[in-house]
Design an enzyme around this catalytic site. Structure first.
Site, PDB file in Angstrom:
ATOM      1  NE  ARG A   1      -6.561   1.256   1.720  1.00 39.02           N
ATOM      2  CZ  ARG A   1      -6.987   0.092   1.499  1.00 39.02           C
ATOM      3  NH1 ARG A   1      -6.538  -0.394   0.395  1.00 39.02           N
ATOM      4  NH2 ARG A   1      -7.669  -0.577   2.363  1.00 39.02           N
TER       5      ARG A   1
ATOM      6  CG  ASP B   1       0.599   6.653  12.449  1.00 38.92           C
ATOM      7  OD1 ASP B   1      -0.281   7.285  11.778  1.00 38.92           O
ATOM      8  OD2 ASP B   1       0.523   6.379  13.591  1.00 38.92           O
ATOM      9  NE  ARG B   2       0.710   5.480   3.672  1.00 36.26           N
ATOM     10  CZ  ARG B   2      -0.452   5.731   3.495  1.00 36.26           C
ATOM     11  NH1 ARG B   2      -0.906   5.402   4.836  1.00 36.26           N
ATOM     12  NH2 ARG B   2      -1.173   6.267   2.933  1.00 36.26           N
ATOM     13  CG  LEU B   3       6.305   1.413  11.732  1.00 35.45           C
ATOM     14  CD1 LEU B   3       7.235   2.180  11.280  1.00 35.45           C
ATOM     15  CD2 LEU B   3       6.180   1.582  13.294  1.00 35.45           C
ATOM     16  CG  HIS B   4       3.973   0.254   5.106  1.00 42.13           C
ATOM     17  ND1 HIS B   4       2.819   0.593   5.193  1.00 42.13           N
ATOM     18  CD2 HIS B   4       4.503   1.195   4.317  1.00 42.13           C
ATOM     19  CE1 HIS B   4       2.327   1.640   4.634  1.00 42.13           C
ATOM     20  NE2 HIS B   4       3.555   2.195   4.013  1.00 42.13           N
TER      21      HIS B   4
END
Length: 216
Positions: A9, A191-194
């Site tokens: 997701r 973009d998974r840049l948590h």
């Protein structure tokens, strides 16, 4: 092997910035826990507890946290359980609160201590009678021949203890406190840049805390 690579997701949140962070980890946890309750997440106090035995072999399960404050997070279990045996030889644990619906998780590491007899009684007494009977009749983590055996143990204990009589807390059942060395607040990012901000105990400064940003 089943291909699960497409089961993902996207994260779309404002993120977590240093300016957003509370002054202490417990204040920040208060905020996020309140958000989890307001969002009506099922059992927001459910937490993954990871332990390891004397050889370092890991183990994990989900329990319910019964309380927390600046001293740490408290849960209850049988001291004779698998986790109890592991904590007896390796008194450290890691916790994960998996609040997926909010795109958040809280990760904790620290040493573990028993909370004491009086505090364990305070955890035992509010439990519904059925839950008390189940805990007293079951030797957690041991093998049994069938469910019927467990049901019969519970039935006998129930019959032996009048309903108007308080069921005593088994000596083998009690509370543990995870005393944090670190508490990480993880917020999903696009973009998974948590965003990962971690409170770390600074023993060199007399037990104070400092904050680190971790790469995702």
């Amino acid at each position: 092997m089943a291909d699960l690579s497409r089961m993902r997701r996207d994260y779309a949140t404002r993120g977590l910035r240093e300016d957003d962070l509370a002054g202490t980890w417990v204040e920040q946890f208060d905020r996020w826990f309140a958000d989890a309750v307001a969002a009506e997440l099922p059992e927001p106090n459910a937490v993954v507890v990871a332990t390891a035995d004397a050889d370092g072999a890991p183990d994990a399960r989900i329990v319910l946290v019964k309380g927390y404050d600046e001293a740490g997070f408290v849960f209850a279990t049988s001291y004779a359980s698998a986790k109890g045996a592991q904590l007896a030889v390796n008194p450290r644990a890691a916790l994960v609160f998996p609040w997926h619906a909010l795109q958040r998780q809280v990760r904790v590491t620290g040493r573990v201590e028993r909370v004491g007899e009086a505090a364990s009684d305070d955890l035992w007494d509010p439990r519904p009678r059925g839950a008390q009977l189940a805990a007293a009749a079951s030797v957690q983590s041991t093998t049994v021949d069938s469910r019927a055996e467990l049901v019969e143990r519970l039935r006998r204990l129930d019959a032996e203890t009048p309903e108007d009589e308080k069921l005593p807390r088994p000596a083998v059942w009690g509370g543990y406190r995870v005393v944090p060395d670190s508490v990480e607040f993880w917020q999903g990012g696009a973009d998974r840049l948590h965003d990962r901000l971690r409170f770390v105990r600074d023993d060199a400064e007399g037990g104070g805390w400092f904050v680190q940003r971790l790469a995702p």
